[in-house]
Enzyme design. Sequence first.
Site, short mmCIF file in Angstrom:
data_model
loop_
_atom_site.label_atom_id
_atom_site.label_comp_id
_atom_site.label_asym_id
_atom_site.label_seq_id
_atom_site.Cartn_x
_atom_site.Cartn_y
_atom_site.Cartn_z
N TYR A 124 0.80 -1.23 0.17
CA TYR A 124 0.25 0.42 -0.04
C TYR A 124 0.88 1.07 0.05
CZ TYR A 124 -3.35 3.51 1.50
OH TYR A 124 -4.76 4.75 0.55
N GLN A 186 -10.80 0.85 1.23
CA GLN A 186 -11.28 -0.64 0.04
C GLN A 186 -10.40 -1.09 -1.07
OE1 GLN A 186 -11.76 3.14 0.35
NE2 GLN A 186 -11.00 3.72 -2.32
N ASN A 209 -3.20 6.50 6.46
CA ASN A 209 -4.20 7.32 7.38
C ASN A 209 -4.30 6.68 8.75
OD1 ASN A 209 -5.85 6.24 6.53
ND2 ASN A 209 -6.02 8.46 5.01
N SER A 233 3.10 9.40 11.08
CA SER A 233 4.53 9.62 11.23
C SER A 233 4.73 10.28 12.64
CB SER A 233 4.38 10.05 10.19
OG SER A 233 6.06 9.92 10.58
N GLN A 255 8.83 15.70 9.78
CA GLN A 255 8.08 15.04 10.19
C GLN A 255 6.16 15.28 10.10
OE1 GLN A 255 9.76 12.10 9.13
NE2 GLN A 255 7.98 11.46 10.23
N HIS A 258 3.76 15.30 7.45
CA HIS A 258 3.89 14.36 7.05
C HIS A 258 2.05 14.21 6.60
CE1 HIS A 258 5.87 11.47 5.81
NE2 HIS A 258 7.39 11.96 6.73
N GLU A 322 8.76 6.26 16.62
CA GLU A 322 8.97 5.59 14.91
C GLU A 322 10.41 6.06 14.74
OE1 GLU A 322 7.31 5.87 11.08
OE2 GLU A 322 7.10 7.47 12.53
N HIS A 323 10.70 7.12 14.87
CA HIS A 323 11.87 7.41 14.02
C HIS A 323 12.43 8.60 15.89
CE1 HIS A 323 9.30 8.10 10.67
NE2 HIS A 323 10.70 7.82 10.45
N ASP A 356 14.60 8.18 5.44
CA ASP A 356 13.31 8.26 4.85
C ASP A 356 13.37 8.03 3.22
OD1 ASP A 356 11.37 8.59 6.09
OD2 ASP A 356 11.31 10.60 6.06
N GLU A 410 0.83 -36.71 28.17
CA GLU A 410 0.15 -35.71 27.78
C GLU A 410 -1.19 -36.66 27.73
OE1 GLU A 410 2.84 -32.17 26.11
OE2 GLU A 410 1.50 -33.20 24.50
N HIS A 415 0.06 -40.33 19.17
CA HIS A 415 1.39 -39.83 18.54
C HIS A 415 2.04 -40.79 19.68
CE1 HIS A 415 -0.70 -35.84 18.81
NE2 HIS A 415 -0.20 -35.50 18.38
#
Length: 428
Positions: A124, A186, A209, A233, A255, A258, A322-323, A356, A410, A415
């Site tokens: 994506y 979608q 997003n 971000s 940042q 973004h 994140e960063h 980046d 068990e 088995h």
Amino acid sequence: MKLIENPKREDWSELLRRPTKTVDDIEAIVNTVFSDVESQGNEAVNTYTSKFDKVDLTDITVSDEEIEAASNRVSKELKSAIKLAKNNIKKFHEAQKTEKVFLKTMKGVKCWQEKRPIQKVGLYIPGGTAPLFSTVLMLAIPAKIAGCKDIVLCSPPNTEGKIADEILYAAKLCGVTKICKVGGIQAIAGLTFGTASIPQVYKIFGPGNQYVTVAKQIATKYGVAIDMPAGPSELLVMADETANAEYVASDLLSQAEHGSDSQVILVTTSKDFAANVSNAVGRQLEELPRRSMAADAINNSRIIVVEDFEIALELIDAYGPEHFIVATKDDDYFVDNIGNAGSVFIGNYTPESAGDYASGTNHTLPTNGYSKAYSGVNLDSFQKSMTFQKLSPKGIKKIGPAIELMAEAEGLHAHKNAVTLRLKDLKS
């Protein structure tokens, strides 16, 4: 940016809260879109593209001719820059390849592990206010190195029904096998269920997003894996009086631009430095074409002054950025001890922008505190570890009795019997 001095630990949780909606706030609309796409396929995809992206499409598949024309419109200079970035990203991710692990755990018992590619992956790529063609490089390059067979890219169309030329060029350069003009919820639903135009995949990658983030999480309910819950971000900078205030301000704004729901935080041990950065942010903000969006993010952001590095480190780990940029008189203290961060940028001359785009590391990283448990995208993200074992007659004789005892304990007698039959035959 709001300035907070020496906050109490009991206030950290609220202070470090992200400016994002909860899953409950938007899960209802995501579930509706998923249900419609599952039952109506392309028809639902086109309906929501018209609703959300304000464009009516009859064919969402990008043709070879469109890709070629788009590639021809990209300047030679930008193509050269993209190729430089591709080369560094490829080098770094190829270096992550691992050899087969092979071991004889005991005589007659061989075990090994091999990496195999995830055959069908969906990428994506956000479009909208900033078509992130750099993300194509970050996802398609390791997918290609891993050996993924089907690499399907989805990106939202603009109001003319097109995907940015740079995205199409990068996709072609990196070996994407199919491109679809579809974005948002979608797109994730289409990759989850498959439609007449969008192939169904096994794992979905890419930032987006808050709606895309929730959609990816919903996709896991239908058996599709995701890279991570990567949302808006974020950046945290740890800097002291030895850092360059102008540099730090530029990093914070890089940042912030973004999106309005991005967040940036400066942690420092110097109140004077905090004031210098705040002033620099104000000056630089006025020069940005995306200043309105960046200003919204800045309003959600903080400057936090603490007493010492030890408190700073504890605060940063509690946030799990994140960063993470560190520019102090003792960067090694933070580099050696940081526990929670997606990607770390060290020193005055390492802007977050390097990661980046072109240093070689991957910029698809865990947000919203997920760096406490998730890694950023890497070569392993596109592979599965498969284990193998082979026992010889001597091997089954060696470990058979132990297996029989454990299985019986068990209460799993079938088995046990699977071993017992073989041992009997070997005695005859």
